[in-house]
Design an enzyme around this catalytic site. Structure first.
Site, PDB file in Angstrom:
ATOM      1  N   CYS A 149     109.358  56.424  96.377  1.00 35.69           N
ATOM      2  CA  CYS A 149     107.998  56.196  95.878  1.00 35.69           C
ATOM      3  C   CYS A 149     108.072  56.002  94.367  1.00 35.69           C
ATOM      4  O   CYS A 149     108.487  56.914  93.646  1.00 35.69           O
ATOM      5  CB  CYS A 149     107.128  57.403  96.215  1.00 35.69           C
ATOM      6  SG  CYS A 149     105.474  57.308  95.514  1.00 35.69           S
ATOM      7  N   CYS A 166     106.316  49.058  94.166  1.00 36.50           N
ATOM      8  CA  CYS A 166     105.730  50.103  95.026  1.00 36.50           C
ATOM      9  C   CYS A 166     106.423  49.910  96.357  1.00 36.50           C
ATOM     10  O   CYS A 166     106.534  48.768  96.838  1.00 36.50           O
ATOM     11  CB  CYS A 166     104.223  49.901  95.173  1.00 36.50           C
ATOM     12  SG  CYS A 166     103.487  50.894  96.494  1.00 36.50           S
TER      13      CYS A 166
HETATM   14  N1  DGL Z   1     104.636  53.902  97.960  1.00 31.95           N
HETATM   15  C1  DGL Z   1     104.202  54.435  96.720  1.00 31.95           C
HETATM   16  C2  DGL Z   1     104.927  53.812  95.534  1.00 31.95           C
HETATM   17  O1  DGL Z   1     106.037  53.353  95.669  1.00 31.95           O
HETATM   18  C3  DGL Z   1     102.772  54.724  96.426  1.00 31.95           C
HETATM   19  C4  DGL Z   1     101.638  54.273  97.259  1.00 31.95           C
HETATM   20  C5  DGL Z   1     100.411  55.129  97.007  1.00 31.95           C
HETATM   21  O2  DGL Z   1     100.367  56.208  97.570  1.00 31.95           O
HETATM   22  O3  DGL Z   1      99.524  54.712  96.208  1.00 31.95           O
HETATM   23  O4  DGL Z   1     104.438  53.801  94.442  1.00 31.95           O
END
Ligand code: DGL
Length: 266
Positions: A77, A191
């Protein structure tokens, strides 16, 4: 070094985004036992404050490590990593691999010197991103756009729900509308949810090259676990959620394609 072949690799994200990272790792280490943790009680991270992420992520990872005793943790993440990676590392006594926007490979492949960054609102405002830009893309133009709707689009896609294709064109327009946006040739999917909708983004922006960090992370994990033992064949992966398990019924078929057949509550 872990001598227990059943000690898993633990992946962590707010939702299903980290599956884009897990997928690359599975290809490289097909017999690795996998635990994937999704903080659905906290999704989305991208609209949270730095203080909220700091308060949440290290504590949750502490509980997960205690429960699953992983040999290695991957924070799949970008939002959590650009805010809390050093805190998590300080709090845990297992190796922690992070996921941050792949600005370096993007800078190496752009021909125009204009790079796009799609991420969450929380990620694109981090000084961590400024530092990546200074280190790897000095003198280049990094156009940043927050695309929270792509997080929801990826979540919906994996539940086999219909998504309005305008979310993809709008996200790309958010980059190309910047001054200099017509020179953009490479876009960083900053993301982990976004590579899961890369096909749709490619339809919205046919000549764009997209880069993400998943392959690099898989290489790093292989390096860090080099020489360790693994089971002789693939085992059933675990998907653990901080939210209600009942809300994950529609995700079951997609999770099974990633080898995650057991769904549990934290
Ligand atoms: N998948 C996450 C990232 O890489 C975040 C998505 C979220 O919860 O806003 O930033």
């Amino acid at each position: 070094m872990s001598n227990d072949p059943t000690a898993p690799l633990l992946f962590f994200d707010s939702g299903i985004g980290g599956l884009s990272v897990l997928n690359e790792v599975r290809r490289a280490l097909p017999n690795a036992p996998l635990v994937y943790a999704a903080d659905y009680a906290g999704l989305p991270y991208g609209t949270k404050s730095e203080a909220e992420i700091m308060a949440r992520v290290p504590a949750l990872l502490g509980r997960l490590v205690e429960r699953y005793r992983p040999r290695l943790v991957t924070i799949a993440c970008n939002t959590a990593c650009t805010i809390a990676l050093s805190h998590v590392r300080a709090a845990l006594d297992v190796p922690v691999v992070g996921t941050v926007p792949a600005i370096k490979p993007a800078a190496e492949s752009t021909r125009t010197g204009v790079i796009g960054l799609l991420g969450t609102a929380a990620t694109i405002r981090q000084s961590y991103v400024d530092r990546l830009q200074m280190a790897h893309a000095p003198g280049m133009n990094l156009l940043r756009h927050a695309a929270p709707e792509l997080v929801h689009a990826a979540e919906a896609k994996l539940r086999a729900e219909a998504v309005d294709p305008r979310v993809y064109t709008d996200a790309m327009r958010g980059l190309t509308n910047h001054p200099d946006g017509d020179h953009l040739d490479v876009t960083v999917l900053g993301c982990t949810h976004f590579p899961l909708v890369q096909e749709e983004l490619s339809i919205a922006a046919p000549n764009m090259r997209f880069v993400d960090g998943a392959a690099g992370i898989a290489r790093r994990i292989c390096h860090l676990t080099d020489g360790q033992s693994w089971p002789n064949e693939p085992t059933d992966g675990v998907f653990v959620t901080t939210g209600p398990v009942a809300e994950l019924e529609s995700l079951r078929p997609a999770l099974a394609t990633f080898g995650l057949t057991q769904i549990k509550a934290l």
